[in-house]
Motif scaffolding. Structure first.
Motif, PDB file in Angstrom:
ATOM      1  N   SER A   9       0.824  -1.203   0.000  1.00 34.69           N
ATOM      2  CA  SER A   9       0.000   0.000   0.000  1.00 34.69           C
ATOM      3  C   SER A   9       0.859   1.254   0.000  1.00 34.69           C
ATOM      4  O   SER A   9       0.594   2.213  -0.740  1.00 34.69           O
ATOM      5  N   CYS A  10       1.919   1.245   0.811  1.00 39.82           N
ATOM      6  CA  CYS A  10       2.834   2.388   0.879  1.00 39.82           C
ATOM      7  C   CYS A  10       3.476   2.644  -0.482  1.00 39.82           C
ATOM      8  O   CYS A  10       3.495   3.783  -0.967  1.00 39.82           O
ATOM      9  N   CYS A  12       2.420   1.727  -3.437  1.00 42.72           N
ATOM     10  CA  CYS A  12       1.406   2.147  -4.409  1.00 42.72           C
ATOM     11  C   CYS A  12       1.057   3.626  -4.250  1.00 42.72           C
ATOM     12  O   CYS A  12       0.981   4.371  -5.237  1.00 42.72           O
ATOM     13  N   PHE A  13       0.866   4.065  -3.015  1.00 45.24           N
ATOM     14  CA  PHE A  13       0.493   5.465  -2.805  1.00 45.24           C
ATOM     15  C   PHE A  13       1.644   6.412  -3.144  1.00 45.24           C
ATOM     16  O   PHE A  13       1.419   7.516  -3.658  1.00 45.24           O
ATOM     17  N   LEU A  14       2.867   5.996  -2.853  1.00 45.37           N
ATOM     18  CA  LEU A  14       4.006   6.843  -3.218  1.00 45.37           C
ATOM     19  C   LEU A  14       4.137   6.929  -4.741  1.00 45.37           C
ATOM     20  O   LEU A  14       4.451   8.001  -5.287  1.00 45.37           O
ATOM     21  N   ALA A  15       3.863   5.811  -5.438  1.00 43.25           N
ATOM     22  CA  ALA A  15       3.880   5.832  -6.909  1.00 43.25           C
ATOM     23  C   ALA A  15       2.751   6.705  -7.438  1.00 43.25           C
ATOM     24  O   ALA A  15       2.884   7.347  -8.488  1.00 43.25           O
ATOM     25  N   PHE A  16       1.642   6.742  -6.708  1.00 41.40           N
ATOM     26  CA  PHE A  16       0.510   7.585  -7.109  1.00 41.40           C
ATOM     27  C   PHE A  16       0.879   9.070  -7.108  1.00 41.40           C
ATOM     28  O   PHE A  16       0.346   9.861  -7.902  1.00 41.40           O
ATOM     29  N   LEU A  17       1.802   9.467  -6.243  1.00 36.00           N
ATOM     30  CA  LEU A  17       2.192  10.875  -6.178  1.00 36.00           C
ATOM     31  C   LEU A  17       2.957  11.327  -7.422  1.00 36.00           C
ATOM     32  O   LEU A  17       3.064  12.519  -7.680  1.00 36.00           O
ATOM     33  N   ILE A  18       3.487  10.361  -8.195  1.00 38.66           N
ATOM     34  CA  ILE A  18       4.198  10.705  -9.433  1.00 38.66           C
ATOM     35  C   ILE A  18       3.170  11.051 -10.509  1.00 38.66           C
ATOM     36  O   ILE A  18       2.256  10.268 -10.767  1.00 38.66           O
ATOM     37  N   PRO A  19       3.275  12.212 -11.129  1.00 41.85           N
ATOM     38  CA  PRO A  19       2.262  12.622 -12.129  1.00 41.85           C
ATOM     39  C   PRO A  19       2.437  11.896 -13.469  1.00 41.85           C
ATOM     40  O   PRO A  19       3.073  12.402 -14.387  1.00 41.85           O
ATOM     41  N   TRP A  20       1.882  10.699 -13.564  1.00 37.79           N
ATOM     42  CA  TRP A  20       1.957   9.942 -14.813  1.00 37.79           C
ATOM     43  C   TRP A  20       0.606   9.296 -15.076  1.00 37.79           C
ATOM     44  O   TRP A  20      -0.288   9.321 -14.233  1.00 37.79           O
ATOM     45  N   ARG A  21       0.449   8.703 -16.245  1.00 44.23           N
ATOM     46  CA  ARG A  21      -0.864   8.267 -16.702  1.00 44.23           C
ATOM     47  C   ARG A  21      -1.446   7.121 -15.889  1.00 44.23           C
ATOM     48  O   ARG A  21      -2.660   6.921 -15.861  1.00 44.23           O
ATOM     49  N   TYR A  22      -0.597   6.359 -15.211  1.00 47.29           N
ATOM     50  CA  TYR A  22      -1.082   5.186 -14.463  1.00 47.29           C
ATOM     51  C   TYR A  22      -1.247   5.461 -12.958  1.00 47.29           C
ATOM     52  O   TYR A  22      -1.475   4.533 -12.189  1.00 47.29           O
TER      53      TYR A  22
END
Length: 274
Positions: A9-10, A12-22
């Motif tokens: 979960s950690c 995934c959420f940190l990857a979510f902060l990256i502004p990309w299409r996925y």
């Protein structure tokens, strides 16, 4: 298994902060992992006669469905609450995944809890660096006893919306010292209640077979949990006052989830699932 779900979960959420299409798909992965963590912990919590988290696990399922649905639609309200979760993980991760930091925090909280107990007439002995003993009853201070999870969540709330630097600083000083100090007092209350056997009531529902556990159950699983909930409500109100954008987001989320839950109760899920 539970620790792996938190780590997933950690990430995934940190990857979510990256502004990309996925990014929204990673937010979905983060929320699924959190719900999975709640369900994975059900047997342990039931063995401890703690039914708060199993209840949260069941309640989380329809909320997860709604969250996924609106992340797939790029709904800014659900994206914003995912940002809050991501920031909370940023705060928590160093203590949760760097042993030296986590142990330092546990040691500090154990020492401060011991000092307050001694000051009010309930001195304890250290059986280990994080194990406090009094009257033959031992209490282990672990990371969950430090308040870092609550601090991380509320700082995520305070910092997860667009606000001024002044508002973010004010949010920090509302959240951190309040939760940290109250958490020390919570530890003091639980240890004093357990070691002095203040609440030896209803062993048929409060006992796990361990002598004296009833007092720990009522102090930790009931009184402390309810007290924490009340504190978080007051903190949220204080944050809404300092950061009005939070109040707007909270209202928007309430309307969104209430409307979706009412629709689910009336008609059931969309056939498309989107």
């Amino acid at each position: 298994m539970s620790d792996y779900l938190v780590l997933i979960s950690c990430i995934c959420f940190l990857a979510f902060l990256i502004p990309w299409r996925y990014r929204n798909y990673f937010a979905i992965g983060g929320w699924i992992s959190i719900v999975g963590y709640l369900f994975a912990g059900i047997p342990r919590y039931i063995s401890l006669n703690n039914f708060v988290y199993p209840t949260l696990a069941v309640i989380s399922l329809p909320l997860l469905y709604i969250t996924i649905k609106h992340l797939l639609r790029n709904d800014p309200r659900v994206i914003q609450v995912s940002v809050i979760a991501a920031i909370a993980f940023l705060v928590y991760a160093p203590f949760g995944y760097i042993p030296a930091l986590g142990d330092w925090l546990i040691s500090a909280v154990a020492g401060q809890t011991s000092a307050v107990l001694a000051a009010i007439g309930y001195p304890v002995n250290f059986q280990a660096w994080n194990m406090l003993e009094r009257n033959g009853f031992q209490t282990e201070i672990v990371l969950a006893c430090t308040g870092i999870q609550s601090i991380a969540i509320m700082l995520g709330v305070a910092w997860g919306v667009k606000s001024t630097l002044k508002q973010k600083i004010a949010g920090f000083f509302i959240v951190f010292p309040t939760i940290y100090i109250l958490n020390i007092l919570r530890n003091v209350f639980v240890i004093a209640a357990y070691t002095e056997q203040w609440f030896p009531y209803l062993p048929e529902i409060a006992s796990n077979g361990e002598f004296g556990y009833e007092s720990f159950f009522w102090a930790h699983n009931v009184a402390a949990e309810l007290g924490a909930l009340v504190v978080l409500v007051f903190l949220a109100y204080a944050l809404f006052t300092v950061v009005p954008q939070l109040a707007t987001l909270a209202n928007d989320l309430y309307l969104l989830y209430r409307g979706e839950l009412e629709r689910l109760l009336r008609r059931g899920p969309d056939k498309t699932g989107t």
